[in-house]
Structure formats: C-alpha cells, structure tokens
Design an enzyme around this catalytic site. Structure first.
Site, PDB file in Angstrom:
ATOM      1  CG  ASP A 130     121.551  22.083  93.509  1.00 26.35           C
ATOM      2  OD1 ASP A 130     122.404  22.593  94.250  1.00 26.35           O
ATOM      3  OD2 ASP A 130     121.806  21.148  92.725  1.00 26.35           O
ATOM      4  CG  ASP A 163     127.430  23.306  91.016  1.00 27.88           C
ATOM      5  OD1 ASP A 163     127.576  24.307  90.308  1.00 27.88           O
ATOM      6  OD2 ASP A 163     128.104  23.090  92.043  1.00 27.88           O
ATOM      7  CG  ASP A 219     121.406  18.163  90.097  1.00 26.88           C
ATOM      8  OD1 ASP A 219     121.418  18.811  91.165  1.00 26.88           O
ATOM      9  OD2 ASP A 219     122.434  17.668  89.599  1.00 26.88           O
TER      10      ASP A 219
END
Length: 298
Positions: free
Chosen positions: A22, A24, A242
């Site tokens: 991922d 961001d 995250d």
C-alpha cells in the site's frame, strides 16, 4: 508475530518473491512526506531481486500521477508496477465487464485519465452546482448513453451529483461501480477527521437502493487485475499495509502473507482490540526491514 530481529526479517524475505505495498501510510504520509527509511527499503528489495508492486485505494491519482509522486519522494518505481484503484477500475470495466457505454463519474481527474486511457467516455467530473430549488429538479437532463455510475473520491460531491447518480441507477441495467469504501483518508491529526470515498458511496447506495461492485481493497477485483497482469503466486507474496480492514483483509482473502505496519491508520491497540483480522506479521514501519540490511546483502 511482531518482526523485531534481523533473523525474523530474513525468514520473511526467504519465504516470498513478491512485495505488494500500500502507499499512503506505508511509504509516505498524507502530508506528503516519505516514511523514514522507506526509499531505502525499496532499493534493498530490488537488490535482492524481489518483485515489487504498489496497490492503492486512492482513486484521485492516475498511474502517471503516482509516478510523479514516487519520483518526487525519491522512490524507484515504474508505471507497470502501480496498480492504483483508478487504473484497476478502468481496466475492470474495459477488460472484465466489456463495458462499451458512457460512464457518469463521481471522481477526480486521475480517475478520469484512467478511463480515457481505456477509451471509456465519461461525464460528471468537476463542479456541478445546484441551480434553483426542488421545483427545478424535473428539468435535469440525463444522458441516455450512460450505462454505468462510477463513484470514487470527489471533492466536488454535492446534492446535484447525488441526484444524477441515483437517477441513472434507477435504470436496472445501469452498472454501479465503486472504487473503494474507505471510511476515512489517512491524515495525521488528533482533531480533524477526513471522510473518505466510502461516505460518498454510502450516500449513493442509500439514495439508489443499489449495491455496487467494489473494485478496491479488500475486494478481489483489484487483486485479480494485478494477478492476471503479472501471474504472481499468492503463497509467495506478502501484502504490506496500514489498514486491517482493507490491506490485511485483501491479503487474507487472496492467500497472501500479510504484514501490518503502524505508520498509518491502524495502530497496535486496533490489532489488540479485534480478533477477526489477524495479520501474519506486524511492525512499527517498513523501515524495520533495514535491521537486516547487512544480512540480506550477503
């Protein structure tokens, strides 16, 4: 298992060939700053001959726009490694659904660019202010060529756009596609909450009474686009993210190993508070991999 030692990281490296990141909250923050050590991690993995892919639910940027951001922050990345949800949505429409009509698009220019690259005509991007009151609603003109409503993140979202999206979806044969259903955007603030695409999607779902096909994480279409493009083996792949409910869920549903980092949305307390989604590994950030830099460079 929490990854702390060089030996633990080395064991993970030996077990996988493909790293799916991922972006961001994993490689950079919403403020536009790179996570310390993240650029060096990418260099290290390339040195070891690992395949790297970037899978993001951010529909606001096209792959070309993502590439500019990678370059600005000092990451080595290539366009064919980037599987943004905007690209995946356009690819899914064109190559999986064989879509040949026009799209009513609630989204930003990056998503529009990806539709353009697939040759999919669209309308709806940009401001569409409400003129007049309820009496003017009957005068709204709908485009008869529209065959799908695609909902991504849209800073210009308003009542007029909601009316049009729901009106198009009143036709049973009109497709309803959502890029993702993320509740919030990853910003670092103790006081401000930034609603995500999921809030817009929910409004269209309630107003239209329809359920969308969701392309982005944790749903499988975005992974299917990646897997069919590069023919990766999920059992030799690790998903690093995250968010428990998107990144980790995507990995679990598709047979990948999973690594949760606490540099973005989900925190250690979130992992402790729930029992449904359990990643295989967790760490403070991807920079933990640098603990075994000397080990992996043998």
């Amino acid at each position: 298992m929490e990854l702390k030692s060089a030996d633990q990281w080395k064991e993970l490296l030996a077990s996988v060939d493909n790293f799916v990141f991922d972006c961001d909250g994993v490689l950079w923050l919403g403020t536009g700053e790179a996570i310390p050590g993240a650029q060096e991690v990418i260099k290290l993995l390339r040195k070891k001959g690992k395949s790297i892919y970037f899978v993001s639910n951010n529909s606001g940027k096209s792959r070309k726009q993502y590439l500019v951001n990678f370059d600005r922050l000092g990451f080595e990345a290539y366009e064919n490694e980037i599987y943004s949800v905007g690209y995946a949505t356009a690819h899914y429409l064109k190559h999986v659904l064989n879509f040949k009509k026009k799209v009513y698009l609630m989204g930003l220019s990056g998503l529009a660019q990806e539709l353009d690259l697939q040759g999919i005509p669209h309308i709806g991007v940009g401001p569409d202010p409400m003129v007049g009151g309820p009496a003017e609603l009957a005068k709204i003109t709908l485009d008869p060529e529209v065959g799908a409503v695609v909902v991504g993140f849209d800073k210009e979202f308003n009542w007029m756009k909601l009316i049009k999206a729901c009106s198009y979806l009143h036709k049973p044969d009109c497709l309803f596609i959502a890029t993702n259903e993320d509740a919030n955007l990853p910003i670092k603030s103790d006081t401000i909450v930034s609603p995500g695409t999921g809030c817009i999607v929910k409004s269209v779902k309630v107003g239209s009474g329809r359920e969308p096909i969701v392309v982005g994480k944790p749903h499988s279409p975005i992974f299917e686009v990646l897997q069919k493009s590069v023919n990766l083996d999920p059992s030799r792949t690790v998903m690093i993210g995250d968010r428990l409910n998107t990144d980790m869920e995507l990995g679990i549903r598709n047979g990948m190993k999973t690594l949760l980092v606490f540099s973005g949305i989900s925190q250690r307390k979130d992992l402790e508070d729930q029992s449904e989604t359990k990643p295989d590994f967790f760490s403070e950030s991807v920079a933990g991999l640098l603990a075994c830099k000397e080990t992996v460079s043998e």
